[in-house]
Motif scaffolding. Sequence first.
Motif, short mmCIF file in Angstrom:
data_model
loop_
_atom_site.label_atom_id
_atom_site.label_comp_id
_atom_site.label_asym_id
_atom_site.label_seq_id
_atom_site.Cartn_x
_atom_site.Cartn_y
_atom_site.Cartn_z
N ILE A 56 0.80 -0.99 0.10
CA ILE A 56 0.02 0.16 -0.12
C ILE A 56 0.93 1.16 0.02
CG2 ILE A 56 -1.57 1.51 1.26
CD1 ILE A 56 -2.81 -1.30 2.72
N GLU A 57 0.42 2.25 -0.82
CA GLU A 57 1.28 3.54 -0.83
C GLU A 57 0.38 4.46 -0.28
OE1 GLU A 57 4.59 2.67 -4.41
OE2 GLU A 57 3.50 4.52 -4.43
N LEU A 58 0.62 5.18 0.75
CA LEU A 58 -0.16 6.45 1.24
C LEU A 58 0.58 7.56 0.43
CD1 LEU A 58 -0.72 5.61 5.02
CD2 LEU A 58 -2.32 5.14 3.08
N ILE A 59 -0.14 8.28 -0.12
CA ILE A 59 0.56 9.47 -1.01
C ILE A 59 -0.23 10.75 -0.61
CG2 ILE A 59 0.41 10.59 -3.13
CD1 ILE A 59 0.59 7.78 -4.54
N GLU A 60 0.50 11.81 0.06
CA GLU A 60 0.11 13.05 0.48
C GLU A 60 0.72 13.89 -0.57
OE1 GLU A 60 1.01 14.56 4.51
OE2 GLU A 60 1.73 16.19 3.24
N PRO A 61 -0.23 14.86 -1.38
CA PRO A 61 0.04 15.89 -2.27
C PRO A 61 0.71 17.10 -1.66
CG PRO A 61 -2.32 15.48 -2.37
CD PRO A 61 -1.70 14.55 -1.40
N THR A 62 1.70 17.84 -1.85
CA THR A 62 1.91 19.02 -1.51
C THR A 62 0.84 19.92 -1.93
OG1 THR A 62 3.31 19.63 -3.54
CG2 THR A 62 4.30 18.58 -1.84
N LEU A 63 0.76 21.13 -1.36
CA LEU A 63 -0.28 22.24 -1.79
C LEU A 63 0.08 22.45 -3.09
CD1 LEU A 63 -0.62 24.05 1.65
CD2 LEU A 63 -2.25 22.56 0.52
N ALA A 64 1.20 22.51 -3.56
CA ALA A 64 1.53 23.04 -4.97
C ALA A 64 1.07 21.88 -6.14
CB ALA A 64 3.10 23.14 -5.23
N ASN A 65 0.83 20.44 -5.57
CA ASN A 65 0.36 19.77 -6.51
C ASN A 65 -1.01 19.67 -7.11
OD1 ASN A 65 -0.49 17.03 -7.95
ND2 ASN A 65 1.34 16.18 -6.88
N ALA A 66 -1.26 20.58 -8.17
CA ALA A 66 -2.66 21.15 -8.50
C ALA A 66 -3.51 19.96 -8.87
CB ALA A 66 -2.58 21.88 -9.78
N SER A 67 -3.08 18.88 -9.51
CA SER A 67 -3.93 17.96 -10.00
C SER A 67 -4.21 16.96 -8.95
CB SER A 67 -3.32 17.00 -11.22
OG SER A 67 -2.23 16.01 -10.79
N LEU A 68 -3.59 16.60 -7.99
CA LEU A 68 -3.83 15.75 -6.91
C LEU A 68 -4.76 16.50 -5.95
CD1 LEU A 68 -0.86 13.19 -6.09
CD2 LEU A 68 -3.06 12.91 -7.53
N GLN A 69 -4.46 17.72 -5.58
CA GLN A 69 -5.28 18.52 -4.89
C GLN A 69 -6.60 18.65 -5.60
OE1 GLN A 69 -4.80 19.78 -1.72
NE2 GLN A 69 -2.53 19.49 -1.64
N LYS A 70 -6.98 18.90 -6.87
CA LYS A 70 -8.09 18.85 -7.62
C LYS A 70 -8.85 17.46 -7.22
CE LYS A 70 -9.87 19.51 -12.21
NZ LYS A 70 -9.60 19.34 -13.48
N PHE A 71 -8.01 16.24 -7.28
CA PHE A 71 -8.59 14.76 -7.17
C PHE A 71 -9.24 14.76 -5.59
CE2 PHE A 71 -8.67 10.70 -5.62
CZ PHE A 71 -9.00 10.10 -6.89
N LEU A 72 -8.61 15.50 -4.56
CA LEU A 72 -8.91 15.53 -3.27
C LEU A 72 -10.17 16.20 -3.04
CD1 LEU A 72 -5.78 15.80 -0.97
CD2 LEU A 72 -7.35 13.80 -0.90
N GLU A 73 -10.24 17.34 -3.85
CA GLU A 73 -11.52 18.18 -3.81
C GLU A 73 -12.72 17.51 -4.23
OE1 GLU A 73 -10.89 22.37 -5.44
OE2 GLU A 73 -8.92 22.19 -4.48
N ARG A 74 -12.50 17.07 -5.42
CA ARG A 74 -13.57 16.27 -6.09
C ARG A 74 -14.03 15.11 -5.57
NH1 ARG A 74 -11.09 15.75 -11.02
NH2 ARG A 74 -11.22 13.42 -10.86
N ARG A 75 -12.85 13.83 -5.27
CA ARG A 75 -13.49 12.88 -4.55
C ARG A 75 -13.18 12.71 -3.14
NH1 ARG A 75 -14.98 9.26 -9.10
NH2 ARG A 75 -14.25 7.60 -7.98
N GLY A 76 -12.39 13.40 -2.74
CA GLY A 76 -12.01 13.06 -1.42
C GLY A 76 -10.90 12.11 -1.17
N GLU A 77 -10.61 11.80 0.12
CA GLU A 77 -9.43 10.67 0.27
C GLU A 77 -10.05 9.46 -0.21
OE1 GLU A 77 -6.94 12.10 3.99
OE2 GLU A 77 -8.96 11.14 4.51
N GLY A 78 -8.95 8.56 -0.56
CA GLY A 78 -9.46 7.05 -1.06
C GLY A 78 -8.58 6.78 -1.95
#
Lengths: 134, 134
Positions: A56-78
């Motif tokens: 399992i890889e737990l991935i925490e995007p930095t605040l500058a990572n626009a595409s993963l931050q967008k993923f988090l906003e749209r779908r949440g953690e998971g």
Amino acid sequence: MPRRIDHVAIIVRNLEDALTFYRDTLGVVPTEIKEVPTEQVRIAFLPLGGPAGSQIELIEPTLANASLQKFLERRGEGLHHLCLEVEDIDGALQDLKDKGAAVLDQQPRVAAEGRAIFLHPKATNGVLLELLQK
Amino acid sequence: MPRRIDHVAIIVRNLEDALTFYRDTLGVVPTEIKEVPTEQVRIAFLPLGGPAGSQIELIEPTLANASLQKFLERRGEGLHHLCLEVEDIDGALQDLKDKGAAVLDQQPRVAAEGRAIFLHPKATNGVLLELLQK
């Protein structure tokens, strides 16, 4: 054909918070917590099943990572993506192109664990799929 | 502690359509396609990495399966849950309860592959997590 599941990636807002469940409650011990500046993420690697096992890889995007931050906003953690190991990434890429699959990379990219390509979820029934040669 | 990743489940609208990618394009050969009336699903099992390996499960809910149909409407096709194998499901459940984790089952349920419990995504950083004793 892919050899094995290399890892399942879970996107989280905060690694330390996620580790209170995955490490402290579930009991999976991370081998490494790694900052990957080129990908604007921090990753905790949680191996399961010994050296030949998957992780399992737990991935925490930095605040500058626009595409993963967008993923988090749209779908949440998971669950974020599934990575399968292949023996020959160049051969796999060519084979997928020949079959008309929607690959996101025209050439393998350098990922945290080796050389990799990604397939678009529209080609894979909604799964962001990574193929990786270690 | 979990021993290994048993399977990664992908929810799809139609198994045959999904197999045109996973079997025909990617080259993973299903060992079995199984109707599980008690769970109102059909499952294609796609093993990776030999007998000790993990597998992909493609899951097609029947139209009568309200909760999975709702998932499909809300999130679309894609990664659905992650299943980890444990040696002792009763011990794992008790341990999780003692630690105050949000388990969805007060007792192990009979799943397609053995006895299992599920954890609520709110306890696991957004992942529907299954623990399974085979």
